[in-house]
Motif scaffolding. Structure first.
Motif, mmCIF file in Angstrom:
data_model
loop_
_atom_site.group_PDB
_atom_site.id
_atom_site.type_symbol
_atom_site.label_atom_id
_atom_site.label_comp_id
_atom_site.label_asym_id
_atom_site.label_seq_id
_atom_site.Cartn_x
_atom_site.Cartn_y
_atom_site.Cartn_z
ATOM 1 N N GLU A 104 134.493 64.712 46.730
ATOM 2 C CA GLU A 104 135.303 65.491 45.799
ATOM 3 C C GLU A 104 135.878 66.771 46.411
ATOM 4 N N SER A 105 135.522 67.086 47.654
ATOM 5 C CA SER A 105 136.031 68.308 48.276
ATOM 6 C C SER A 105 136.122 68.123 49.785
ATOM 7 N N ALA A 106 136.909 68.993 50.419
ATOM 8 C CA ALA A 106 137.058 68.929 51.869
ATOM 9 C C ALA A 106 137.430 70.303 52.407
ATOM 10 N N CYS A 107 137.005 70.562 53.644
ATOM 11 C CA CYS A 107 137.323 71.814 54.313
ATOM 12 C C CYS A 107 137.549 71.535 55.795
ATOM 13 N N LEU A 108 138.699 71.931 56.291
ATOM 14 C CA LEU A 108 138.997 71.803 57.717
ATOM 15 C C LEU A 108 138.425 73.017 58.432
ATOM 16 N N VAL A 109 137.626 72.773 59.460
ATOM 17 C CA VAL A 109 137.058 73.841 60.279
ATOM 18 C C VAL A 109 137.655 73.719 61.675
ATOM 19 N N VAL A 110 138.369 74.763 62.084
ATOM 20 C CA VAL A 110 139.057 74.794 63.383
ATOM 21 C C VAL A 110 138.350 75.816 64.257
ATOM 22 N N ASN A 111 137.992 75.414 65.474
ATOM 23 C CA ASN A 111 137.299 76.288 66.412
ATOM 24 C C ASN A 111 138.139 76.379 67.686
ATOM 25 N N THR A 112 138.589 77.588 68.020
ATOM 26 C CA THR A 112 139.430 77.757 69.204
ATOM 27 C C THR A 112 138.638 78.390 70.345
ATOM 28 N N LEU A 135 148.713 69.497 64.887
ATOM 29 C CA LEU A 135 148.652 70.634 65.799
ATOM 30 C C LEU A 135 150.000 70.710 66.499
ATOM 31 N N THR A 136 150.643 71.880 66.459
ATOM 32 C CA THR A 136 151.980 72.034 67.030
ATOM 33 C C THR A 136 151.968 73.116 68.097
ATOM 34 N N ARG A 137 152.495 72.771 69.261
ATOM 35 C CA ARG A 137 152.695 73.762 70.324
ATOM 36 C C ARG A 137 154.068 74.369 70.122
ATOM 37 N N ASN A 138 154.094 75.660 69.791
ATOM 38 C CA ASN A 138 155.351 76.370 69.560
ATOM 39 C C ASN A 138 155.843 77.073 70.813
ATOM 40 N N GLY A 139 154.979 77.203 71.812
ATOM 41 C CA GLY A 139 155.333 77.871 73.053
ATOM 42 C C GLY A 139 154.098 78.086 73.893
ATOM 43 N N GLY A 140 154.293 78.591 75.085
ATOM 44 C CA GLY A 140 153.173 78.873 75.967
ATOM 45 C C GLY A 140 152.618 77.633 76.634
ATOM 46 N N THR A 141 151.425 77.767 77.195
ATOM 47 C CA THR A 141 150.860 76.725 78.035
ATOM 48 C C THR A 141 149.812 75.871 77.342
ATOM 49 N N SER A 142 148.679 76.475 76.943
ATOM 50 C CA SER A 142 147.603 75.648 76.393
ATOM 51 C C SER A 142 146.659 76.447 75.503
ATOM 52 N N LEU A 143 145.855 75.690 74.751
ATOM 53 C CA LEU A 143 144.853 76.254 73.863
ATOM 54 C C LEU A 143 143.671 75.297 73.829
ATOM 55 N N ALA A 144 142.463 75.830 74.011
ATOM 56 C CA ALA A 144 141.253 75.035 73.823
ATOM 57 C C ALA A 144 140.944 75.024 72.333
ATOM 58 N N LEU A 145 140.761 73.829 71.765
ATOM 59 C CA LEU A 145 140.609 73.728 70.319
ATOM 60 C C LEU A 145 139.917 72.429 69.940
ATOM 61 N N GLY A 146 139.175 72.482 68.869
ATOM 62 C CA GLY A 146 138.615 71.308 68.224
ATOM 63 C C GLY A 146 138.648 71.539 66.729
ATOM 64 N N ALA A 147 138.717 70.472 65.937
ATOM 65 C CA ALA A 147 138.732 70.616 64.479
ATOM 66 C C ALA A 147 137.925 69.487 63.844
ATOM 67 N N VAL A 148 137.182 69.841 62.799
ATOM 68 C CA VAL A 148 136.344 68.897 62.067
ATOM 69 C C VAL A 148 136.665 69.037 60.586
ATOM 70 N N LEU A 149 136.754 67.903 59.893
ATOM 71 C CA LEU A 149 136.907 67.927 58.444
ATOM 72 C C LEU A 149 135.524 67.728 57.834
ATOM 73 N N VAL A 150 135.084 68.712 57.059
ATOM 74 C CA VAL A 150 133.805 68.630 56.363
ATOM 75 C C VAL A 150 134.105 68.153 54.943
ATOM 76 N N LYS A 151 133.525 67.010 54.576
ATOM 77 C CA LYS A 151 133.732 66.431 53.249
ATOM 78 C C LYS A 151 132.501 66.735 52.401
#
Length: 128
Positions: A34-42, A103-119
């Protein structure tokens, strides 16, 4: 103390990696929750990396059926440019069955990132 673990599901949305381009995640089914939360860790940002992330929703898994989640169906915010060494939470209060990340790269080189959806708020517990 009570454990949250048997009451949530967790699904990887963006594999933890150094990202150098755009990334559209796979459709994730919310059936039974019944619920969800995206957790993004950079992590580190290289070369003035300018990346943004958003949630999209759909009633099907067809790629063309996904649309950006309306602001009124989100709780919390993520900045237009993700910052290094940060954690963001974006809650979903919409009514569609499937979610995915973009995930959209708008400019620059790179980003370390991971994302999890918590249901959360499962129809049946414990969640396995």
């Amino acid at each position: 103390m009570r454990s949250l673990q048997p009451n949530i599901g967790a699904v990887p949305m963006v594999a933890p990696a150094v990202h150098t381009g755009n990334n559209t995640g796979a459709a994730t089914d919310l059936l039974g929750f019944e619920s969800a939360c995206l957790v993004v860790n950079t992590g580190a940002v290289a070369g003035d990396g300018d990346f943004s992330i958003k949630l999209q929703e759909s009633d099907t898994t067809t790629a063309g059926d996904f649309a950006d989640v309306a602001a009124e169906h989100l709780t919390g915010t993520v900045p237009a440019t993700l910052e290094a060494a940060s954690v963001y939470r974006l809650g979903y209060i919409g009514h569609r069955r499937y979610l995915r990340t973009v995930l959209t790269r708008n400019g620059g080189t790179s980003l370390a990132l991971g994302a999890v959806l918590v249901k959360g708020h499962p129809a049946e517990v414990p969640v396995t």
